[in-house]
Design a protein around this motif. Structure first.
Motif, short mmCIF file in Angstrom:
data_model
loop_
_atom_site.label_atom_id
_atom_site.label_comp_id
_atom_site.label_asym_id
_atom_site.label_seq_id
_atom_site.Cartn_x
_atom_site.Cartn_y
_atom_site.Cartn_z
N ARG A 1 -1.62 -1.05 -3.85
CA ARG A 1 -2.91 -0.54 -3.54
C ARG A 1 -2.74 0.84 -3.37
O ARG A 1 -1.74 1.25 -2.42
CB ARG A 1 -3.36 -1.26 -2.64
N VAL A 2 -3.44 1.73 -3.69
CA VAL A 2 -3.30 3.19 -3.64
C VAL A 2 -4.89 3.67 -3.17
O VAL A 2 -5.73 3.25 -3.81
CB VAL A 2 -2.65 3.93 -4.81
N PRO A 3 -4.85 4.80 -2.34
CA PRO A 3 -6.03 5.56 -2.29
C PRO A 3 -6.70 6.05 -3.75
O PRO A 3 -5.85 6.45 -4.26
CB PRO A 3 -5.81 6.71 -1.28
N VAL B 1 0.89 -1.34 0.04
CA VAL B 1 -0.01 -0.05 0.11
C VAL B 1 0.85 1.54 -0.04
O VAL B 1 1.59 1.36 0.99
CB VAL B 1 -0.98 -0.08 1.25
N ARG B 2 0.76 1.98 -1.04
CA ARG B 2 1.67 3.28 -0.99
C ARG B 2 0.70 4.52 -1.29
O ARG B 2 -0.49 4.48 -1.72
CB ARG B 2 2.52 3.30 -2.29
N MET C 1 -3.07 -0.33 -8.54
CA MET C 1 -2.18 0.68 -9.41
C MET C 1 -1.17 -0.28 -9.98
O MET C 1 -0.27 -0.94 -9.11
CB MET C 1 -1.68 1.99 -8.58
N ARG C 2 -0.62 0.26 -11.23
CA ARG C 2 0.41 -0.58 -11.89
C ARG C 2 1.25 0.36 -12.53
O ARG C 2 0.94 1.33 -13.40
CB ARG C 2 0.03 -1.63 -13.00
N ILE C 3 2.73 0.38 -11.83
CA ILE C 3 3.47 1.65 -12.60
C ILE C 3 4.86 0.92 -13.17
O ILE C 3 5.56 0.18 -12.64
CB ILE C 3 4.21 2.48 -11.46
N MET D 1 5.20 6.40 -2.46
CA MET D 1 5.76 5.89 -1.16
C MET D 1 5.04 5.22 -0.07
O MET D 1 3.76 5.32 -0.31
CB MET D 1 6.27 7.31 -0.26
N LEU D 2 5.92 4.39 0.78
CA LEU D 2 5.23 3.78 1.87
C LEU D 2 4.70 4.75 2.81
O LEU D 2 5.31 5.71 2.92
CB LEU D 2 6.16 2.70 2.48
#
Length: 358
Positions: A219-221, A144-145, A204-206, A175-176
């Motif tokens: 996983r991101v907000p 989770v970032r 999310m995929r970066i 970032m964490l």
């Protein structure tokens, strides 16, 4: 015994290997696996969500450890993975779940697991099954970032991720929680179960900055994801990277060595899995100017049509120097626009904008 690929004299060959025993071999589920499934299902049901242990997709071809369904019909297929698993199996099962309309989410307790960055994932502490089944808080340690944005100046709290000093440009990076400024609280597993089903946290995929064939998954907000897409531009969501190419296998046609050396004193270890979970930031995006589409209050031309007396009067009202007076970006009124403690817009315009996001 196992057969593994190993580089020998610049070629990939098959060799026999004795793998160290990391868990007791059993055909049944481990206690940790069962406790994690029960915890996920309990957290979902406690918040009014539908949870089905060993739930199957509509066509019955895809089975998840726990299938959680949100109010909007969003389905999250949780996979509690405490046993070793191959990368190809992770990809195959994740692709099958996505094809059936289920968003896969793997949870592991090892930072060396092959599933990391090969499918949506999170990592938790290595608790005993009793601790997993208890009401004890279980934090998500990785996977989770949060999005961090800053201007790279000498006074910035972060060093420049490109030069190490300061470049004067803008940076955005994932970032964490503990590495954010200010630090953000860790997400616990129970909350992530509900937030993922409600769409509050999204996958999310970066793409990797140094290797186009790999990527970082997290996983991101949802709010951070929207901001990221606004920064990189509309329609710039990264495409899936190309499949990782496997090294070509070479057959040396040499005689097999029938000697078993199990138990010999040696410092060579067969299982040398690298750490896949890292704490460094990922997805660095650098830009020179803030895109106008990010301005909540439109940026008006930097011009203030006032007399010297009016400028001095505004400075006295705003408690600033006369040369620090400038136009409000929203209505053009004279405000403390420049220098320390300045604002981009007046109090009235900022109040109207903040009211929209409450």
């Amino acid at each position: 015994m196992a057969i593994r690929r190993r580089p020998v004299n610049g070629h990939i060959v098959l060799v026999a290997a004795h793998l160290p025993i990391r868990r007791t071999p059993t055909a049944e589920e481990s206690d940790k696996h069962k406790a994690m499934k029960e915890r996920i299902a309990r957290a979902a049901e406690r918040h009014g969500l539908a949870a089905e242990v060993e739930g199957r997709s509509a066509d019955g071809k895809v089975r998840s450890d726990v299938l959680v369904t949100g109010a909007g019909g969003r389905r999250i297929g949780w996979e509690a993975q405490y046993a070793p698993i191959s990368a190809s199996t992770v990809r195959r099962r994740s692709q099958a779940a996505a094809g059936a309309g289920v968003v896969p989410l793997w949870v592991t307790n090892s930072d060396r697991a092959a599933l990391i960055d090969r499918a949506p994932w999170v990592r938790v502490d290595d608790f005993t099954w009793k601790e997993i089944a208890s009401p004890r808080t279980m934090l998500v340690r990785a996977g989770v970032r949060h999005l961090q944005r800053w201007k790279c100046l000498r006074t910035s709290e972060r060093p420049c991720p490109e030069t190490g000093s300061s470049c004067g440009r803008f940076h955005a990076q994932w970032m964490l929680p503990a590495l954010c400024l200010p630090p953000k609280p860790h997400t616990d597993v129970d909350r992530l179960v509900v937030a993922s089903a409600d769409g509050e946290y999204l996958p999310m995929r970066i793409p990797n900055q140094h290797d186009p064939h790999s990527c970082s998954r997290m996983r991101v907000p949802s709010g951070d994801r929207d901001q990221w897409l606004e920064i990189v531009g509309p329609g710039q969501e990264p495409e899936p990277p190309a499949a990782e190419a496997e090294d070509e296998l070479t057959f040396t046609e040499q005689d097999l060595d029938p000697t078993c050396r199990y138990g010999d004193e040696t410092f060579a270890f067969n299982d040398t899995r690298p750490r896949r979970g890292h704490a460094v930031g990922t997805g660095l995006h650098t830009f020179d100017d803030v895109p106008p589409r990010l301005f909540v209050i439109p940026d008006l031309p930097q011009h203030l049509d006032v007399t010297a007396a009016q400028r001095w009067a505004a400075a006295a009202t705003q408690s600033c120097k006369p040369w620090e007076v400038g136009p409000c970006a929203g209505c053009g009124a004279p405000i403390h626009r420049y220098g320390a403690g300045s604002r981009h817009a007046c109090e009235s315009c900022r109040t109207q904008v903040n009211a929209r996001y409450r």
